[in-house]
Design a protein around this motif. Sequence first.
Motif, mmCIF file in Angstrom:
data_model
loop_
_atom_site.group_PDB
_atom_site.id
_atom_site.type_symbol
_atom_site.label_atom_id
_atom_site.label_comp_id
_atom_site.label_asym_id
_atom_site.label_seq_id
_atom_site.Cartn_x
_atom_site.Cartn_y
_atom_site.Cartn_z
ATOM 1 N N ARG A 1 -21.305 16.397 1.819
ATOM 2 C CA ARG A 1 -21.952 15.784 0.645
ATOM 3 C C ARG A 1 -22.877 16.768 -0.070
ATOM 4 O O ARG A 1 -22.868 16.841 -1.303
ATOM 5 N N ARG A 2 -23.648 17.514 0.686
ATOM 6 C CA ARG A 2 -24.666 18.364 0.068
ATOM 7 C C ARG A 2 -24.166 19.768 -0.271
ATOM 8 O O ARG A 2 -24.804 20.466 -1.079
ATOM 9 N N LEU A 3 -23.080 20.199 0.369
ATOM 10 C CA LEU A 3 -22.547 21.539 0.085
ATOM 11 C C LEU A 3 -21.093 21.430 -0.366
ATOM 12 O O LEU A 3 -20.165 21.811 0.353
ATOM 13 N N PRO A 4 -20.863 20.905 -1.581
ATOM 14 C CA PRO A 4 -19.486 20.694 -2.056
ATOM 15 C C PRO A 4 -18.696 21.989 -2.229
ATOM 16 O O PRO A 4 -17.462 21.961 -2.229
ATOM 17 N N GLY A 5 -19.388 23.117 -2.351
ATOM 18 C CA GLY A 5 -18.691 24.391 -2.516
ATOM 19 C C GLY A 5 -18.597 25.195 -1.243
ATOM 20 O O GLY A 5 -18.266 26.393 -1.280
ATOM 21 N N LEU A 6 -18.865 24.584 -0.081
ATOM 22 C CA LEU A 6 -18.863 25.301 1.195
ATOM 23 C C LEU A 6 -17.510 25.981 1.425
ATOM 24 O O LEU A 6 -16.453 25.359 1.312
ATOM 25 N N ALA A 7 -17.566 27.276 1.747
ATOM 26 C CA ALA A 7 -16.334 28.045 1.949
ATOM 27 C C ALA A 7 -16.613 29.202 2.894
ATOM 28 O O ALA A 7 -17.764 29.643 3.048
ATOM 29 N N LEU A 8 -15.554 29.703 3.535
ATOM 30 C CA LEU A 8 -15.686 30.865 4.412
ATOM 31 C C LEU A 8 -15.972 32.106 3.577
ATOM 32 O O LEU A 8 -15.378 32.309 2.523
ATOM 33 N N ALA A 9 -16.888 32.939 4.079
ATOM 34 C CA ALA A 9 -17.197 34.191 3.386
ATOM 35 C C ALA A 9 -16.338 35.338 3.908
ATOM 36 O O ALA A 9 -16.345 36.429 3.339
ATOM 37 N N LYS A 10 -15.608 35.101 5.002
ATOM 38 C CA LYS A 10 -14.702 36.088 5.575
ATOM 39 C C LYS A 10 -13.394 35.394 5.945
ATOM 40 O O LYS A 10 -13.394 34.193 6.240
ATOM 41 N N GLU B 1 -15.259 34.268 25.664
ATOM 42 C CA GLU B 1 -15.871 34.646 26.938
ATOM 43 C C GLU B 1 -16.963 33.676 27.391
ATOM 44 O O GLU B 1 -17.700 33.955 28.332
ATOM 45 N N MET B 2 -17.060 32.522 26.743
ATOM 46 C CA MET B 2 -18.096 31.555 27.070
ATOM 47 C C MET B 2 -17.501 30.322 27.747
ATOM 48 O O MET B 2 -16.311 30.047 27.644
ATOM 49 N N VAL B 3 -18.358 29.580 28.444
ATOM 50 C CA VAL B 3 -17.909 28.344 29.092
ATOM 51 C C VAL B 3 -17.337 27.382 28.058
ATOM 52 O O VAL B 3 -16.287 26.770 28.269
ATOM 53 N N PHE B 4 -18.058 27.251 26.927
ATOM 54 C CA PHE B 4 -17.597 26.366 25.855
ATOM 55 C C PHE B 4 -17.124 27.208 24.673
ATOM 56 O O PHE B 4 -17.820 28.126 24.228
ATOM 57 N N TYR B 5 -15.946 26.889 24.171
ATOM 58 C CA TYR B 5 -15.327 27.647 23.086
ATOM 59 C C TYR B 5 -16.021 27.338 21.764
ATOM 60 O O TYR B 5 -16.504 26.223 21.542
ATOM 61 N N GLY B 6 -16.060 28.327 20.895
ATOM 62 C CA GLY B 6 -16.694 28.120 19.587
ATOM 63 C C GLY B 6 -16.619 29.409 18.795
ATOM 64 O O GLY B 6 -15.721 30.237 19.003
ATOM 65 N N VAL B 7 -17.557 29.577 17.865
ATOM 66 C CA VAL B 7 -17.653 30.819 17.082
ATOM 67 C C VAL B 7 -19.026 31.433 17.293
ATOM 68 O O VAL B 7 -20.032 30.716 17.360
ATOM 69 N N HIS B 8 -19.067 32.757 17.408
ATOM 70 C CA HIS B 8 -20.353 33.428 17.566
ATOM 71 C C HIS B 8 -21.124 33.430 16.244
ATOM 72 O O HIS B 8 -22.353 33.364 16.229
ATOM 73 N N GLU B 9 -20.384 33.536 15.158
ATOM 74 C CA GLU B 9 -21.001 33.501 13.825
ATOM 75 C C GLU B 9 -19.986 32.941 12.846
ATOM 76 O O GLU B 9 -18.779 33.008 13.082
ATOM 77 N N LEU B 10 -20.484 32.389 11.747
ATOM 78 C CA LEU B 10 -19.605 31.803 10.734
ATOM 79 C C LEU B 10 -20.219 32.051 9.355
ATOM 80 O O LEU B 10 -20.953 31.210 8.825
ATOM 81 N N PRO B 11 -19.920 33.207 8.738
ATOM 82 C CA PRO B 11 -20.464 33.496 7.406
ATOM 83 C C PRO B 11 -19.834 32.571 6.366
ATOM 84 O O PRO B 11 -18.618 32.442 6.275
ATOM 85 N N VAL B 12 -20.702 31.886 5.600
ATOM 86 C CA VAL B 12 -20.214 30.945 4.595
ATOM 87 C C VAL B 12 -20.946 31.142 3.266
ATOM 88 O O VAL B 12 -22.045 31.683 3.218
ATOM 89 N N THR B 13 -20.287 30.691 2.221
ATOM 90 C CA THR B 13 -20.916 30.596 0.904
ATOM 91 C C THR B 13 -20.901 29.120 0.503
ATOM 92 O O THR B 13 -20.190 28.323 1.091
ATOM 93 N N PHE B 14 -21.657 28.787 -0.533
ATOM 94 C CA PHE B 14 -21.701 27.392 -0.973
ATOM 95 C C PHE B 14 -22.049 27.304 -2.449
ATOM 96 O O PHE B 14 -22.430 26.294 -2.954
#
Length: 408
Positions: free
Chosen positions: A376-385, A395-408
């Motif tokens: 709702r608040r970031l209608p232009g949210l997009a990946l920056a990479k 390499e972690m117990v729980f899977y995920g992303v170490h970083e997530l560069p975004v634009t909005f």
Amino acid sequence: MSTLTSGGAVAPGTEAPAYPTDRGGCPFRQPAGLAEFRDRAPVARATFASGREGWLATGHAEVRAILRDPRFSVRIPGSLHESADVVKHLPGRGSLLWQDGEEHDSDRRLLAREFTVRRMNLLRPNIQRIVDEHIDRMLAARAPVDLVKMFAVPVPSAVISDLFGVPEDVREDFQSGAEAMMALNTDPEALAAAGMRVSMIVYQVIQRKRAEPGDDLISGLLALPDPEGVLTDEFLVTMASTLLIAAHDTTACMIGLGTALLLDNPDQLALLRERPDLVPGAVEEMLRYLSIAQRGAERVAVEDVEIAGVTIKAGDQVAVHIPGANLDPAISEGAEDFDVTRRPTPHVAFGFGSHQCIGQQLARIELQVVFETLLRRLPGLALAKPIDQIPFRDEMVFYGVHELPVTF
């Protein structure tokens, strides 16, 4: 060459096939070969990262059966994923993760008083405030920003810290210690040091609450009648450390990974923007599809158990594959696809049976608020990479992303 019989045993003279880990180039797909493993035998012998063999359960029905069966204990002698040289030091009372039977049930009932659905729903306004404050900070920053650092990690950390009454001045130190404890490649000495640091922080918080109780979970536990003397400092430190670490890390992973998944699937993202009423169901679909507990859960049989046509003997270890169970076509047509319009399935992302996550209602509410507000608040949210340049937490117990560069 590894060969499984139709019943999941290993053909004479062969080694059990390797536990599947390679995602085949797509970070959101589950390991290549997982479906074949499950289709051939939902409970089968496998060779794990430790080099040792054990049983691997990948079928949805079989995983649920094992997780609810008291003939399987959580008090494993060591992990199938770790070297046999790694000694498993199991904590005492307070850690529901490593308790069986009546002791576990008694301690869980104690904590369940603080994790009622009603109380979790009362937290929604505070969760909304925390989410909005962190989006405000993102908007005030110069894009691109790292959504993990500015949002996915601090939001659940603030929510769970508020719930437990962890003061602002120790939250950053706690968070760094918790992250070190969740790495699969942390040096044993560094891991022990991180655990000690986290325990000391929690111990100091407990002493503050004994002196000055507040409207928080630790104060609530301290106020309970305790005729058997269960609520010792050791119990409270173990309990609070376990829940604080698990709650902040798992939800942070789901926020970062879930956002990356949506941004990499623009058709699904557009559906949620058009129909925010789909968000609660989309959260369940993300929980099912992503299954961040990439190593699943482990159990040891305390007596012979027959399941799916094989006999698991007393002393045998079993790893239940949560992603395998959640992608089993038996629970939903097209289970390998991500679909925000899918009707909620009986997924096991929060576990199953007596050990299912005690904080799952809090996690659901938090994720619903997060994704509704982000869209709702970031209608232009997009990946920056591009997605192939995003570092994932293999390499972690729980899977995920170490970083997530975004634009909005």
